[in-house]
Design an enzyme around this catalytic site. Structure first.
Site, PDB file in Angstrom:
ATOM      1  N   GLU A   1     -13.370   6.417  -1.520  1.00 21.94           N
ATOM      2  CA  GLU A   1     -13.965   5.552  -0.501  1.00 21.94           C
ATOM      3  C   GLU A   1     -14.073   6.349   0.796  1.00 21.94           C
ATOM      4  O   GLU A   1     -13.060   6.741   1.376  1.00 21.94           O
ATOM      5  CB  GLU A   1     -13.074   4.317  -0.295  1.00 21.94           C
ATOM      6  CG  GLU A   1     -13.694   3.310   0.641  1.00 21.94           C
ATOM      7  CD  GLU A   1     -12.838   2.061   0.838  1.00 21.94           C
ATOM      8  OE1 GLU A   1     -11.623   2.192   1.076  1.00 21.94           O
ATOM      9  OE2 GLU A   1     -13.396   0.952   0.759  1.00 21.94           O
TER      10      GLU A   1
ATOM     11  N   GLU B   1      -6.942  -7.484  -0.660  1.00 17.58           N
ATOM     12  CA  GLU B   1      -8.372  -7.146  -0.694  1.00 17.58           C
ATOM     13  C   GLU B   1      -8.462  -5.696  -0.254  1.00 17.58           C
ATOM     14  O   GLU B   1      -8.240  -5.392   0.918  1.00 17.58           O
ATOM     15  CB  GLU B   1      -9.132  -8.095   0.227  1.00 17.58           C
ATOM     16  CG  GLU B   1     -10.594  -8.197  -0.133  1.00 17.58           C
ATOM     17  CD  GLU B   1     -11.447  -7.239   0.642  1.00 17.58           C
ATOM     18  OE1 GLU B   1     -11.585  -6.089   0.160  1.00 17.58           O
ATOM     19  OE2 GLU B   1     -11.948  -7.609   1.701  1.00 17.58           O
TER      20      GLU B   1
ATOM     21  N   LYS C   1      -1.398  -9.789  12.012  1.00 16.75           N
ATOM     22  CA  LYS C   1      -1.536  -8.550  12.786  1.00 16.75           C
ATOM     23  C   LYS C   1      -2.955  -7.990  12.633  1.00 16.75           C
ATOM     24  O   LYS C   1      -3.367  -7.633  11.530  1.00 16.75           O
ATOM     25  CB  LYS C   1      -0.544  -7.478  12.325  1.00 16.75           C
ATOM     26  CG  LYS C   1      -0.562  -6.288  13.283  1.00 16.75           C
ATOM     27  CD  LYS C   1       0.087  -5.057  12.711  1.00 16.75           C
ATOM     28  CE  LYS C   1      -0.841  -4.190  11.923  1.00 16.75           C
ATOM     29  NZ  LYS C   1      -1.858  -3.490  12.736  1.00 16.75           N
TER      30      LYS C   1
ATOM     31  N   GLY D   1      -7.311  -4.054   3.555  1.00 11.12           N
ATOM     32  CA  GLY D   1      -7.246  -2.691   4.076  1.00 11.12           C
ATOM     33  C   GLY D   1      -7.368  -1.704   2.941  1.00 11.12           C
ATOM     34  O   GLY D   1      -7.954  -2.006   1.889  1.00 11.12           O
ATOM     35  N   SER D   2      -6.792  -0.532   3.125  1.00  8.27           N
ATOM     36  CA  SER D   2      -6.960   0.524   2.124  1.00  8.27           C
ATOM     37  C   SER D   2      -6.091   0.268   0.893  1.00  8.27           C
ATOM     38  O   SER D   2      -5.035  -0.379   0.979  1.00  8.27           O
ATOM     39  CB  SER D   2      -6.590   1.867   2.744  1.00  8.27           C
ATOM     40  OG  SER D   2      -5.250   1.839   3.171  1.00  8.27           O
ATOM     41  N   THR D   3      -6.515   0.813  -0.230  1.00  9.84           N
ATOM     42  CA  THR D   3      -5.754   0.677  -1.475  1.00  9.84           C
ATOM     43  C   THR D   3      -4.382   1.325  -1.322  1.00  9.84           C
ATOM     44  O   THR D   3      -3.372   0.800  -1.803  1.00  9.84           O
ATOM     45  CB  THR D   3      -6.541   1.313  -2.635  1.00  9.84           C
ATOM     46  OG1 THR D   3      -7.730   0.526  -2.826  1.00  9.84           O
ATOM     47  CG2 THR D   3      -5.754   1.331  -3.932  1.00  9.84           C
ATOM     48  N   GLU D   4      -4.348   2.443  -0.596  1.00  8.65           N
ATOM     49  CA  GLU D   4      -3.085   3.159  -0.413  1.00  8.65           C
ATOM     50  C   GLU D   4      -2.036   2.274   0.285  1.00  8.65           C
ATOM     51  O   GLU D   4      -0.900   2.155  -0.185  1.00  8.65           O
ATOM     52  CB  GLU D   4      -3.402   4.382   0.448  1.00  8.65           C
ATOM     53  CG  GLU D   4      -2.312   5.398   0.525  1.00  8.65           C
ATOM     54  CD  GLU D   4      -2.635   6.421   1.604  1.00  8.65           C
ATOM     55  OE1 GLU D   4      -3.805   6.544   2.019  1.00  8.65           O
ATOM     56  OE2 GLU D   4      -1.679   7.073   2.053  1.00  8.65           O
TER      57      GLU D   4
ATOM     58  N   GLY E   1      -2.202  -1.008   0.578  1.00  2.68           N
ATOM     59  CA  GLY E   1      -1.973  -2.158  -0.302  1.00  2.68           C
ATOM     60  C   GLY E   1      -0.886  -1.862  -1.329  1.00  2.68           C
ATOM     61  O   GLY E   1       0.019  -2.671  -1.570  1.00  2.68           O
TER      62      GLY E   1
ATOM     63  N   CYS F   1     -15.867  -2.556   2.879  1.00  5.74           N
ATOM     64  CA  CYS F   1     -15.154  -2.334   1.616  1.00  5.74           C
ATOM     65  C   CYS F   1     -16.086  -2.480   0.415  1.00  5.74           C
ATOM     66  O   CYS F   1     -15.915  -1.807  -0.589  1.00  5.74           O
ATOM     67  CB  CYS F   1     -13.970  -3.287   1.505  1.00  5.74           C
ATOM     68  SG  CYS F   1     -14.385  -4.970   1.916  1.00  5.74           S
TER      69      CYS F   1
HETATM   70  P1  NDP Z   1      -5.223   0.783   6.583  1.00  8.92           P
HETATM   71  O1  NDP Z   1      -5.199   0.215   5.230  1.00  8.92           O
HETATM   72  O2  NDP Z   1      -4.148   1.700   6.996  1.00  8.92           O
HETATM   73  O3  NDP Z   1      -5.276  -0.388   7.662  1.00  8.92           O
HETATM   74  C1  NDP Z   1      -5.443  -1.749   7.388  1.00  8.92           C
HETATM   75  C2  NDP Z   1      -4.406  -2.571   8.148  1.00  8.92           C
HETATM   76  O4  NDP Z   1      -3.099  -2.337   7.616  1.00  8.92           O
HETATM   77  C3  NDP Z   1      -4.296  -2.230   9.620  1.00  8.92           C
HETATM   78  O5  NDP Z   1      -4.022  -3.400  10.348  1.00  8.92           O
HETATM   79  C4  NDP Z   1      -3.119  -1.292   9.633  1.00  8.92           C
HETATM   80  O6  NDP Z   1      -2.509  -1.204  10.881  1.00  8.92           O
HETATM   81  C5  NDP Z   1      -2.196  -1.946   8.641  1.00  8.92           C
HETATM   82  N1  NDP Z   1      -1.185  -1.086   8.067  1.00  8.92           N
HETATM   83  C6  NDP Z   1      -1.146   0.267   7.980  1.00  8.92           C
HETATM   84  N2  NDP Z   1      -0.036   0.674   7.329  1.00  8.92           N
HETATM   85  C7  NDP Z   1       0.645  -0.452   6.991  1.00  8.92           C
HETATM   86  C8  NDP Z   1       1.853  -0.702   6.285  1.00  8.92           C
HETATM   87  N3  NDP Z   1       2.576   0.283   5.778  1.00  8.92           N
HETATM   88  N4  NDP Z   1       2.248  -1.978   6.106  1.00  8.92           N
HETATM   89  C9  NDP Z   1       1.496  -3.000   6.565  1.00  8.92           C
HETATM   90  N5  NDP Z   1       0.352  -2.826   7.243  1.00  8.92           N
HETATM   91  C10 NDP Z   1      -0.081  -1.575   7.448  1.00  8.92           C
HETATM   92  O7  NDP Z   1      -6.589   1.469   6.812  1.00  8.92           O
HETATM   93  P2  NDP Z   1      -6.894   2.634   7.875  1.00  8.92           P
HETATM   94  O8  NDP Z   1      -7.239   1.972   9.119  1.00  8.92           O
HETATM   95  O9  NDP Z   1      -5.826   3.647   7.945  1.00  8.92           O
HETATM   96  O10 NDP Z   1      -8.129   3.346   7.176  1.00  8.92           O
HETATM   97  C11 NDP Z   1      -7.919   4.353   6.181  1.00  8.92           C
HETATM   98  C12 NDP Z   1      -8.893   4.188   5.065  1.00  8.92           C
HETATM   99  O11 NDP Z   1      -8.704   2.943   4.465  1.00  8.92           O
HETATM  100  C13 NDP Z   1     -10.342   4.183   5.478  1.00  8.92           C
HETATM  101  O12 NDP Z   1     -10.866   5.460   5.547  1.00  8.92           O
HETATM  102  C14 NDP Z   1     -10.974   3.367   4.405  1.00  8.92           C
HETATM  103  O13 NDP Z   1     -11.308   4.184   3.320  1.00  8.92           O
HETATM  104  C15 NDP Z   1      -9.903   2.415   3.998  1.00  8.92           C
HETATM  105  N6  NDP Z   1     -10.058   1.048   4.546  1.00  8.92           N
HETATM  106  C16 NDP Z   1     -10.514   0.119   3.704  1.00  8.92           C
HETATM  107  C17 NDP Z   1     -10.691  -1.167   4.155  1.00  8.92           C
HETATM  108  C18 NDP Z   1     -11.210  -2.202   3.248  1.00  8.92           C
HETATM  109  O14 NDP Z   1     -11.468  -3.320   3.668  1.00  8.92           O
HETATM  110  N7  NDP Z   1     -11.360  -1.902   1.985  1.00  8.92           N
HETATM  111  C19 NDP Z   1     -10.436  -1.550   5.527  1.00  8.92           C
HETATM  112  C20 NDP Z   1      -9.892  -0.483   6.340  1.00  8.92           C
HETATM  113  C21 NDP Z   1      -9.732   0.768   5.834  1.00  8.92           C
HETATM  114  P3  NDP Z   1      -3.061  -0.199  11.989  1.00  8.92           P
HETATM  115  O15 NDP Z   1      -4.493   0.059  11.725  1.00  8.92           O
HETATM  116  O16 NDP Z   1      -2.874  -0.962  13.204  1.00  8.92           O
HETATM  117  O17 NDP Z   1      -2.225   1.007  11.881  1.00  8.92           O
END
Ligand code: NDP
Length: 494
Positions: A404, A273, A199, A251-254, A256, A307
């Site tokens: 972050e 990651e 996804k 994606g985000s730590t939250e 993750g 990141c």
């Molecule tokens: P997210 O971690 O929410 O998004 C990353 C991916 O996870 C997206 O494809 C998202 O889908 C998907 N996702 C969201 N919620 C879930 C879930 N419960 N289960 C499985 N997959 C999920 O990052 P955000 O886009 O909300 O960004 C928020 C913050 O996260 C940023 O401000 C930044 O600080 C951090 N971030 C860090 C990244 C990194 O590589 N370290 C990358 C991206 C964000 P969708 O976006 O389609 O909702």
């Protein structure tokens, strides 16, 4: 009689470029070949979502709609896993060199269409065209090439042990490097003989679906790769599906952590990651002009949506004033604006939501007493933009030093001794990357040993190579992507 001294020309105190001329626009004009509507990619075909729902993908530079994207529900995710499970046996049984041929084909087809993909990536995500053209797309192709080279040498991934694919892998990727993160995830999984359900992020699905066209052109067997588009609920369905033998998330730590809670008690293999708050550490013996370029690259590359961004600058006290003055002069020259313009250094912030996150954290920095500096820049009236921003007088407890921000915002702290630099750099919940700028090789070795970060760059920053493993410590996650270590994470070995 002694000759009178030759008159010398006074050298200017500093060169001013930006004020001397206005740049003419230099827009990239290649056709991104976008469709008005993108369907799901399941079992080698573009298919309508079962519930018939779509969402808009917006160009963050103009706030205009680019295309409609299919919204995958649980039944679509199910169909994708069925297709992947059905394809797995034959794909895993192919000799590695045959799988390698598909990966080579994908890499070459991507190179053929590089300009088109670069424009599509910039339109969808807001990053400057010079970055999508010179970094994202070539690096994505490089990942496919690199893993194609591994596919017929898999016995060397874990020498002396029998390696096998893990099965069907569920993958979720973020919006900061949409095509590149996809390549990081797909290429090693496929080389090892796994099948994939992936996804992309909601705001940046287009290049994944364009890559699906390439997978069709490469003749990849149906079901080996499936793309389901949507938002968080779709992501949760991909991560939680019982047919996934392994999940990989960036994606985000939250989020993750939420996925780890969701999968606690299952035997699902995982790689994560996650976020970062890297220290970029400048010692007083560093080549300062070079370091300033590295600091700028470290935090303003991709608008700071990185990141491993060097979002905390630790500078040794004796040179702090000089470094900060040079940095301010340098960021006054950064050009912020139309991402499709080849002169642009900082493009658009990826989404309205991310722009408000950046604004909120910057406001917290001001409220908590740090000193803000933003150069005078004229931001476009439409679109999501944010100026390059520095914070000085930052303490370790400030939110801008701890959280972050994922935007073009640098928190600057100072230190006196090597021990203090290490202590401050490691004083974070994250541990993804770090940078060290010094003339002393022995100091680089000590720092790279003692910094708790997955990657430590010395006298450079943000360097990537498919052969080099990348990943985190602590709340930045676990598992590696790239290199032999990255392949191991897609392997079961006995
Ligand atoms: P997210 O971690 O929410 O998004 C990353 C991916 O996870 C997206 O494809 C998202 O889908 C998907 N996702 C969201 N919620 C879930 C879930 N419960 N289960 C499985 N997959 C999920 O990052 P955000 O886009 O909300 O960004 C928020 C913050 O996260 C940023 O401000 C930044 O600080 C951090 N971030 C860090 C990244 C990194 O590589 N370290 C990358 C991206 C964000 P969708 O976006 O389609 O909702």
């Amino acid at each position: 009689m002694a000759k009178p001294p030759k008159p010398t020309r006074a050298s200017p105190a500093r060169l001013i470029f930006g004020d001397l001329w206005e740049y003419d626009p230099a827009p990239e004009t290649a056709d991104p070949k976008l469709r008005a509507r993108y369907e799901l990619f399941i079992n080698g075909e573009f298919v309508r979502p079962k519930a018939g729902k779509y969402f808009d993908s917006i160009n963050p530079a103009t706030e205009r709609k680019l295309a409609e994207i299919a919204l995958a529900g649980p039944a679509d995710v199910d169909a994708a896993y069925r297709a992947a499970t059905g394809a797995f046996k034959a794909w895993a049984a192919l000799p590695g060199r045959e799988r390698g041929k598909y990966l080579f084909r994908i890499a070459r087809l991507l190179q053929d269409r590089a300009r088109e993909f670069a424009v599509a990536e910039t339109l969808d995500g807001g990053k400057p065209i010079k970055e999508s053209r010179d970094f994202d797309v070539p690096m994505a192709a490089a990942h496919f090439f690199y893993h194609a080279g591994w596919a017929d040498k898999l016995e060397y991934v874990a020498p002396g042990r029998t390696v096998a694919p893990v099965g069907v892998v569920g993958q979720v990727i973020p919006w900061n490097f949409p095509l590149l993160m996809l390549a990081w995830k797909l290429a090693p999984a496929l080389a090892m003989g796994n099948c994939v359900v992936l996804k992309p992020a909601e705001t940046t699905s287009i290049t994944a679906l364009k890559l699906a066209e390439i997978l069709q052109d490469a003749g990849l067997p149906p079901g080996v790769v499936n793309f389901v588009t949507g938002a968080a609920a779709t992501g949760a369905a991909v991560m939680g599906h019982p047919a996934a033998a392994k999940v990989a998330f960036t994606g985000s730590t939250e989020v993750g952590k939420a996925i780890m809670r969701q999968l606690a008690g299952t035997d699902r293999r995982m790689t994560m990651e996650l976020g970062g708050k890297a220290a970029n550490i400048v010692f007083d013996d560093a080549p300062l002009d070079q370091a300033v370029e590295g600091i700028v690259n470290g935090i303003f590359f991709n608008q700071g949506h990185v990141c491993c961004a060097g979002s905390r600058l630790l500078v040794q006290e004796g040179v702090a004033e000089r470094v900060i003055a040079k940095l301010k002069a340098r960021i006054r020259m950064l050009r912020v604006g139309d991402p499709l313009d080849k002169n642009t250094d900082l493009g658009a912030i990826n989404s309205k939501a991310q722009l408000s996150t950046i604004r909120r954290l910057v406001a917290a920095g001001v409220r908590e007493g740090a000193t803000i500096y933003q150069p005078p820049v004229k931001l476009p009236e439409k679109g999501y933009y944010y100026p390059p921003t520095l914070f000085t007088h930052v303490t370790q407890s400030h939110r801008v030093a701890r959280e972050e921000i994922f935007g073009p915002v640098l928190a600057i702290l100072t230190f006196r001794t090597v021990d203090e630099a290490i202590e401050k750099a490691n004083n974070t919940a994250y541990g993804l990357s770090a940078g060290v700028w010094t003339d002393k090789g022995s100091r680089i070795l000590r720092m790279s040993t003692e910094l708790k970060a997955g990657v430590v760059w010395a006298n450079t920053f943000n360097r990537f190579d498919p052969a080099s493993p990348f990943g985190g410590y602590k709340e930045s996650g676990f598992g590696r992507e790239g290199g032999r270590q990255g392949l191991l994470d897609y392997t079961s070995h006995a």
